[in-house]
Design a protein around this motif. Structure first.
Motif, PDB file in Angstrom:
ATOM      1  N   ILE A 297      -8.264   6.308   1.324  1.00 55.19           N
ATOM      2  CA  ILE A 297      -7.470   5.188   1.843  1.00 55.19           C
ATOM      3  C   ILE A 297      -6.072   5.680   2.147  1.00 55.19           C
ATOM      4  O   ILE A 297      -5.583   6.597   1.534  1.00 55.19           O
ATOM      5  CB  ILE A 297      -7.417   3.996   0.844  1.00 55.19           C
ATOM      6  CG1 ILE A 297      -6.762   2.770   1.450  1.00 55.19           C
ATOM      7  CG2 ILE A 297      -6.747   4.384  -0.462  1.00 55.19           C
ATOM      8  CD1 ILE A 297      -7.524   2.107   2.557  1.00 55.19           C
TER       9      ILE A 297
ATOM     10  N   HIS B 109      -3.338  13.776   2.428  1.00 55.88           N
ATOM     11  CA  HIS B 109      -4.346  13.466   3.455  1.00 55.88           C
ATOM     12  C   HIS B 109      -4.717  14.673   4.327  1.00 55.88           C
ATOM     13  O   HIS B 109      -5.889  15.004   4.469  1.00 55.88           O
ATOM     14  CB  HIS B 109      -3.845  12.345   4.362  1.00 55.88           C
ATOM     15  CG  HIS B 109      -4.030  10.993   3.769  1.00 55.88           C
ATOM     16  ND1 HIS B 109      -5.007  10.122   4.185  1.00 55.88           N
ATOM     17  CD2 HIS B 109      -3.374  10.354   2.773  1.00 55.88           C
ATOM     18  CE1 HIS B 109      -4.939   9.005   3.484  1.00 55.88           C
ATOM     19  NE2 HIS B 109      -3.951   9.122   2.614  1.00 55.88           N
TER      20      HIS B 109
ATOM     21  N   HIS C 184       2.862  12.061   1.213  1.00 55.85           N
ATOM     22  CA  HIS C 184       1.587  11.347   1.277  1.00 55.85           C
ATOM     23  C   HIS C 184       0.691  11.918   2.388  1.00 55.85           C
ATOM     24  O   HIS C 184      -0.376  12.465   2.119  1.00 55.85           O
ATOM     25  CB  HIS C 184       1.872   9.854   1.474  1.00 55.85           C
ATOM     26  CG  HIS C 184       0.650   8.990   1.489  1.00 55.85           C
ATOM     27  ND1 HIS C 184       0.628   7.725   2.019  1.00 55.85           N
ATOM     28  CD2 HIS C 184      -0.615   9.208   1.058  1.00 55.85           C
ATOM     29  CE1 HIS C 184      -0.580   7.218   1.897  1.00 55.85           C
ATOM     30  NE2 HIS C 184      -1.351   8.096   1.322  1.00 55.85           N
TER      31      HIS C 184
ATOM     32  N   HIS D 109      -3.201  12.207  -4.869  1.00 54.39           N
ATOM     33  CA  HIS D 109      -3.221  11.149  -3.861  1.00 54.39           C
ATOM     34  C   HIS D 109      -3.015   9.789  -4.509  1.00 54.39           C
ATOM     35  O   HIS D 109      -2.275   8.951  -3.992  1.00 54.39           O
ATOM     36  CB  HIS D 109      -4.526  11.163  -3.047  1.00 54.39           C
ATOM     37  CG  HIS D 109      -4.568  10.057  -2.040  1.00 54.39           C
ATOM     38  ND1 HIS D 109      -5.376   8.955  -2.189  1.00 54.39           N
ATOM     39  CD2 HIS D 109      -3.840   9.847  -0.907  1.00 54.39           C
ATOM     40  CE1 HIS D 109      -5.155   8.130  -1.170  1.00 54.39           C
ATOM     41  NE2 HIS D 109      -4.244   8.652  -0.384  1.00 54.39           N
TER      42      HIS D 109
ATOM     43  N   ASN E 186      -0.110   7.237  -3.523  1.00 49.61           N
ATOM     44  CA  ASN E 186      -0.682   6.219  -2.638  1.00 49.61           C
ATOM     45  C   ASN E 186      -0.750   4.830  -3.291  1.00 49.61           C
ATOM     46  O   ASN E 186      -0.402   3.823  -2.672  1.00 49.61           O
ATOM     47  CB  ASN E 186      -2.099   6.641  -2.226  1.00 49.61           C
ATOM     48  CG  ASN E 186      -2.745   5.667  -1.259  1.00 49.61           C
ATOM     49  OD1 ASN E 186      -2.525   5.737  -0.056  1.00 49.61           O
ATOM     50  ND2 ASN E 186      -3.519   4.730  -1.771  1.00 49.61           N
TER      51      ASN E 186
END
Ligand code: FE2
Length: 669
Positions: free
Chosen positions: A669, A372, A367, A546, A550
């Protein structure tokens, strides 16, 4: 005298209005206008949010084709300087041509700001000297505004910023996003009804107590997880369609440090590991990256994080079943290979240690790093190296929305010294080791789903919805990127000669992958095919990938026993010593559990100004061709969404994370 009709569109953002005076200068191939004060009968209301205001700029003669506009904003003596967010400016020339100037940026000072006409131009296509000059000027400024920083040695570089407010306005959260994020972050525990429990540093004494805490906030899938978390088939299923579908791979030979025998896993003579491996029915998950880390201390107690090896078997009825688990990397007498035939709690405890290892591997490698931090590198490199008029900027900038700020917050709130993961995750004592190990083992092919699936030998795996939806999304994004970029790059030469593009990829190689050639990340781009693939990967990673890793965090992690953030007893070293009591004492303390739950809740929560994949409310493209390509892209995404929804109707656990309406355009997020 000739007249240019100028229309200014102010965006609809809550704080986007200005009451300052606005001046414009039109710059064309044959001359320029005077700096002209834009005033009309609307008076001070010309530039309030959502307004569309028309003005006239007069010139003695035509100034030719428009190349750029210069805008500056001056406050009045008694009024303070304010911030203005113009969306675009449209200019109709006396010759009857219409020129569009996309802006979509905050203007906060009284400097002169230049904006190019919206036709997308690579540096090779930008023939006018004024155009070339303005590219240079823009990039000079951007290099000042967007600077690289080293957060920790061995990690991808990040955006240099002291706090969210020192980020350039154009990349900051909107007012809505800020308010919602801070609200959810500060009220997570309250919202989950867990306030008070965050101070309770004791073990769970009854699994029903966890049940009672958990009942405050449930999703359909978290309900399902609570009911099925102990089942082997569900344990296997999560390697395909849970939040970490990235670890499992086909096993063609047992690793030497995992001495599983036929007798352990198959009823004598029924089948053999060698045969099943040959048929492609055996799979391996190896958490070797987690080996030998410094354990965290939580509530004064040493924590335990294993580096397990798991063997899985695809059965004739297409279930993926775990058949052997070894919790530490080096085989030894006190490191037994656990089997489904062991006692209920021996086998369950082995699976719990695996699930806890998976939490840490997923959060840090899959993640944080692989979506990110890479998305931030792609964004900073774009903002430093590619001017707004470049088709690559227009294509990629919507896919960078909010990424710099969310990552700054992740560093501040999750992995800093006082961060939630540092304090409450088993890996909290040694996260940087996992991150640097993860980066040094990352490859370009593992970031491109078609190559990744092939490399992991998962083409034929049944019921693998991450792969099914992901490959379709990759193809759709690939077609879109190819259509946009091939209108500008007809030959490989044009790719090689685009100095801005080469600088972009060079920075990614240097700052994202720390110049490690073994990653396979291109150091320069030589062909159109290579460029299209790389840009597809950039969009896929920040959107589809993502979302896959996520969105389901609370679904799969809300019920703590399925994904313990940490464990506080060592695993059994001999068989036959575990019980329900051992399990409860091994689970994280109450306060650690609820902090984990609240974080999963925050990280899975969609913001109300969420922009789904393929929607471009801020459209930098002004020409007809890219608009048509975007419409086709949206049409394909809509069809895929319908296919996924229809498929999900017949599934016991629907797989929604790669449904294009759930996927956000960027890592936000
Ligand atoms: Fe995320």
């Amino acid at each position: 005298m000739v007249e240019y009709k100028v229309t200014v569109f102010t965006s609809n953002l809550a704080t986007g209005s200005t009451f300052n005076n606005i001046f414009i200068k039109l710059v064309g191939t044959d001359g320029e206008s005077k700096q002209t004060w834009l005033k009309s009968l609307k008076g001070a209301l010309c530039f309030i949010r959502g307004s569309v205001s028309c003005f006239t700029v007069s010139c003695p003669t035509s100034i030719g084709k428009l190349v750029l506009i210069e805008i500056d904003k001056h406050s009045l003596p008694l009024f303070p300087e304010d911030s203005w967010f113009p969306a675009k400016v449209e200019v109709k020339s006396p010759e009857g041509d219409t020129y569009n100037f996309p802006i979509y940026r905050w203007i906060t000072d009284s400097d002169v700001h230049r904006f190019r006409e919206g036709t997308a131009l690579t540096i090779l296509e930008d023939n006018h000297h004024l155009g070339r000059y303005s590219r240079q000027q823009e990039l000079k400024q951007r290099e000042e505004d967007y600077r690289w920083a080293v957060y920790r040695e061995g990690m991808p570089h990040c955006m240099k910023t002291e706090n969210p407010l020192s980020l350039p306005c154009e990349v900051r959260f909107s007012f809505t996003k800020t308010t919602e994020f801070l609200y959810t972050a500060s009220t997570g525990l309250t919202e989950l009804g867990l306030k008070g429990l965050d101070r309770y540093k004791e073990s769970w004494t009854d699994i029903d107590d966890i049940n009672r805490v958990f009942c405050c906030k449930q999703t359909d899938i978290s309900d399902y997880v609570q009911e099925h978390w102990k089942e082997d088939a569900f344990f296997g299923y999560q390697y395909l369609n849970g939040v970490n579908p990235m670890l499992i791979r086909r096993c063609t030979a047992l690793p030497p440090n995992f001495p599983v025998t036929d007798d352990m896993v198959f009823i004598r003579g029924q089948c053999s590991l060698a045969d099943e491996m040959e048929k492609g029915n055996i799979f391996l998950c190896d958490y070797k990256r987690l080996d030998g880390l410094k354990p965290n201390i939580i509530n004064g107690k040493k924590q335990y994080l294993m580096a397990p090896l798991i063997l899985l078997h695809k059965t004739p009825v297409d279930k993926l079943m775990p058949i052997a688990i070894q919790l530490k990397q080096i085989p030894a007498d006190d490191n037994p290979i656990f089997l489904p035939t062991d006692s209920e709690y021996d086998w369950l405890m082995a699976k719990i240690f695996v699930r806890s290892a998976d939490f840490n591997e997923h959060q840090l490698n899959v993640h944080l790093l692989r979506t990110h931090l890479l998305a931030e590198v792609f964004a900073v490199s774009l903002l430093r190296n590619i001017p707004m008029v470049h088709p690559l900027y227009k294509l990629l900038v919507p896919h960078t929305r909010y990424t710099l700020q969310i990552n700054h917050l992740a560093r501040l709130l999750l992995i800093s010294e006082a961060g939630v993961f540092t304090k409450f995750a088993a890996s909290g004592g040694d996260m940087m080791t996992i991150l640097t190990r993860s980066l040094s083992s990352m490859t370009y092919s593992s970031l491109c789903i078609p190559d990744d699936i092939a490399e992991r030998g998962l083409e034929a795996m049944p019921n693998f919805y991450y792969r099914d939806d992901g490959l379709k999304l990759w193809d759709i994004i690939h077609r879109f990127v190819k259509a946009i970029l091939s209108t500008h790059y007809k030959t490989d030469d044009e790719v090689q000669q685009d100095s801005e593009l080469q600088k972009w990829i060079g920075d990614i190689f240097e700052h994202g992958f720390l110049s490690q050639a073994c990653t396979g990340i291109p150091q320069s781009l030589t062909t159109v095919t290579e460029l299209v693939k790389f840009v597809t990967m950039v969009i896929f990673l920040g959107s589809a990938q993502h979302s896959a890793v996520n969105t389901g965090q609370y679904d799969y992690g809300g019920w703590m026993p399925n994904t313990p953030i940490s464990l506080q007893l060592p695993p059994p070293t001999t068989k036959g010593t575990t019980s329900n009591a051992t399990m409860l004492k091994t689970f994280p303390d109450v306060n650690t559990t609820v902090q984990g739950m609240a974080t999963m809740w925050l990280l899975s929560k969609q913001s109300s100004d969420f922009v789904p994949l393929g929607q471009y409310p801020v459209n930098h493209f002004t020409e007809e061709i890219p608009h048509k390509i975007i419409t086709d892209f949206q049409g394909e995404l809509e069809v895929l969404s319908a296919i996924i929804k229809a498929r999900n109707k017949s599934l016991e656990v629907p797989y929604t994370y790669m449904d294009p309406v759930v996927v956000e355009n960027s890592v936000a997020i």
